[in-house]
Every structure is written in structure tokens, then in C-alpha cells.
Design an enzyme around this catalytic site. Structure first.
Site, PDB file in Angstrom:
ATOM      1  N   CYS A 100       0.819  -1.214   0.000  1.00 27.68           N
ATOM      2  CA  CYS A 100       0.000   0.000   0.000  1.00 27.68           C
ATOM      3  C   CYS A 100       0.853   1.264   0.000  1.00 27.68           C
ATOM      4  CB  CYS A 100      -0.972  -0.009   1.183  1.00 27.68           C
ATOM      5  SG  CYS A 100      -0.170   0.172   2.798  1.00 27.68           S
ATOM      6  N   CYS A 131      -1.361   6.986  19.083  1.00 31.67           N
ATOM      7  CA  CYS A 131      -0.498   6.476  20.139  1.00 31.67           C
ATOM      8  C   CYS A 131      -1.277   6.469  21.452  1.00 31.67           C
ATOM      9  CB  CYS A 131       0.742   7.361  20.258  1.00 31.67           C
ATOM     10  SG  CYS A 131       1.791   6.949  21.674  1.00 31.67           S
ATOM     11  N   CYS A 134       0.669   9.352  23.946  1.00 28.64           N
ATOM     12  CA  CYS A 134       0.642  10.802  23.702  1.00 28.64           C
ATOM     13  C   CYS A 134      -0.507  11.258  22.807  1.00 28.64           C
ATOM     14  CB  CYS A 134       1.972  11.277  23.121  1.00 28.64           C
ATOM     15  SG  CYS A 134       2.299  10.722  21.437  1.00 28.64           S
ATOM     16  N   HIS A 137      -1.285  11.063  16.026  1.00 31.86           N
ATOM     17  CA  HIS A 137      -1.797  10.333  14.866  1.00 31.86           C
ATOM     18  C   HIS A 137      -0.706   9.439  14.288  1.00 31.86           C
ATOM     19  CE1 HIS A 137      -3.939   9.598  11.097  1.00 31.86           C
ATOM     20  NE2 HIS A 137      -2.837   9.949  10.462  1.00 31.86           N
ATOM     21  N   HIS A 140      -4.102   4.607  10.060  1.00 29.63           N
ATOM     22  CA  HIS A 140      -5.456   4.046  10.108  1.00 29.63           C
ATOM     23  C   HIS A 140      -5.391   2.523  10.138  1.00 29.63           C
ATOM     24  CE1 HIS A 140      -6.233   8.121   8.616  1.00 29.63           C
ATOM     25  NE2 HIS A 140      -7.404   7.983   9.231  1.00 29.63           N
ATOM     26  N   ASP A 144      -8.343  -5.662   6.095  1.00 26.70           N
ATOM     27  CA  ASP A 144      -7.857  -6.461   4.965  1.00 26.70           C
ATOM     28  C   ASP A 144      -6.444  -6.996   5.201  1.00 26.70           C
ATOM     29  OD1 ASP A 144      -6.444  -4.092   4.772  1.00 26.70           O
ATOM     30  OD2 ASP A 144      -7.034  -3.650   2.717  1.00 26.70           O
ATOM     31  N   ARG A 152      -5.021  -4.511   9.153  1.00 30.23           N
ATOM     32  CA  ARG A 152      -3.862  -3.841   8.561  1.00 30.23           C
ATOM     33  C   ARG A 152      -3.734  -2.471   9.218  1.00 30.23           C
ATOM     34  NH1 ARG A 152      -3.634  -0.311   3.900  1.00 30.23           N
ATOM     35  NH2 ARG A 152      -5.721  -1.060   3.376  1.00 30.23           N
ATOM     36  N   CYS A 154      -2.083   0.583   8.989  1.00 32.21           N
ATOM     37  CA  CYS A 154      -1.384   1.315   7.936  1.00 32.21           C
ATOM     38  C   CYS A 154      -0.825   2.592   8.559  1.00 32.21           C
ATOM     39  CB  CYS A 154      -2.377   1.610   6.818  1.00 32.21           C
ATOM     40  SG  CYS A 154      -1.668   2.350   5.365  1.00 32.21           S
TER      41      CYS A 154
END
Length: 167
Positions: A100, A131, A134, A137, A140, A144, A152, A154
Site C-alpha cells: 500500500c 499512540c 501521547c 496520529h 489508520h 484487509d 492492517r 497502515c
């Protein structure tokens, strides 16, 4: 003029693809690979500490371009930590090649390593992974992935720090 435009495009693509700054803007007193206690640090403080690339992804939810992150195509043995706070997130044994363009894992290192939020941005319904220490971001999660979890994770490379196993 045409040569200048081509050169400018080459430089821009090169900076976007390779310009991830690993160097923090300042010292990070919150970084620890052993402390898993939840942090409550405001974004103004993080902005002073983190590199601009890391801040944009980790604190503003940006996404690095596919196939440009330093970990998307690696298979070295070790542990992946949160680049913001040092929280242990993933083992390389849970990493798989999803093609990906981002590093993908089928499970986190421990139950509370990550937390999840609904994300309805960009006209999609997704689950954001942050996380657990903290709140930064990371990426996601999708349904799949391979067994045993079929998940997954990602992740953005810039949000991760990899430490290889000692030989």
C-alpha cells in the site's frame, strides 16, 4: 525556461519524498521508551519540540505520500516506537508487505499501545490509530490484513522510530 521548470519539479518531488526531517525542533523531555504513562501535552508545546514533518502528521493528522516513508519497504528485525513520545508500538514480527506504500502491521505490541477514533474525513469512514501514550496520529486500521487478526495497521513512517534488535 522548460529546463528550469523540470529542475524545479525534480527538486520539489525529491524534497517531498525524502525531506522527512528526523531532527526535532528542540529537546523532547517527554520521550521515553520505558514510560508508558499517558501524557497530556498541548500542541503549542509539541510544535516547539517536534520537526515540522512529524508535527504535521502526528499532531495535525496529515499523511505522508505513499512509497516515500523510510519504513514502508523494510524487513529488519526490531521494535517500532512512537516518534513523538517513545511509546513501544509494534514488533517487526507483526509487519507485513501490503504493497500500500506505508508500513503495515497486523497487531500492536500490547493492548494499550494504540487507541482508536472514528474518522469521517475525506468522505470516508475509517478508524484512526493514535499512540496510546501521547495521542499522536499514527495512521489508520483496515480489515484487509493477514491472519491471525485480519487487520492492517497502515502507519506513517514519520510517526515511527525503529530500533533494530541487537545481534
Amino acid at each position: 525556461m522548460k529546463a528550469f521548470i523540470v529542475l524545479l519539479a525534480f527538486i520539489t518531488v525529491g524534497l517531498t519524498a525524502c525531506g522527512q526531517s528526523d531532527k526535532p525542533a528542540g529537546p523532547n523531555p517527554y520521550y521515553s521508551r520505558t514510560d508508558t504513562q499517558q501524557l497530556h501535552v498541548d500542541n503549542a508545546t509539541w510544535k516547539k519540540i517536534l520537526s515540522p514533518d512529524l508535527y504535521a502528521v502526528a499532531r495535525e493528522g496529515a499523511t505522508e505520500r505513499a512509497f516515500t516513508g523510510k519504513y514502508w519497504n523494510t524487513d529488519d528485525r526490531g521494535t517500532y516506537y512512537c516518534a513523538v513520545c517513545g511509546n513501544p508500538l509494534f514488533r517487526s514480527t507483526a509487519k507485513f508487505s501490503s504493497e500500500c506504500g506505508w508500513p503495515s502491521f497486523f497487531q500492536p505490541l500490547r493492548k494499550n499501545a494504540t487507541v482508536y477514533l472514528e474518522d469521517h474525513s475525506l468522505g470516508m469512514d475509517r478508524i484512526e490509530v493514535r499512540c496510546g501514550r501521547c495521542g499522536s496520529h499514527l495512521g489508520h486500521i483496515f480489515d484487509d490484513g493477514p491472519p491471525p487478526t485480519h487487520k492492517r495497521y497502515c502507519m506513517n513512517s514519520v510517526s515511527l522510530e525503529f530500533v533494530p534488535d541487537k545481534k
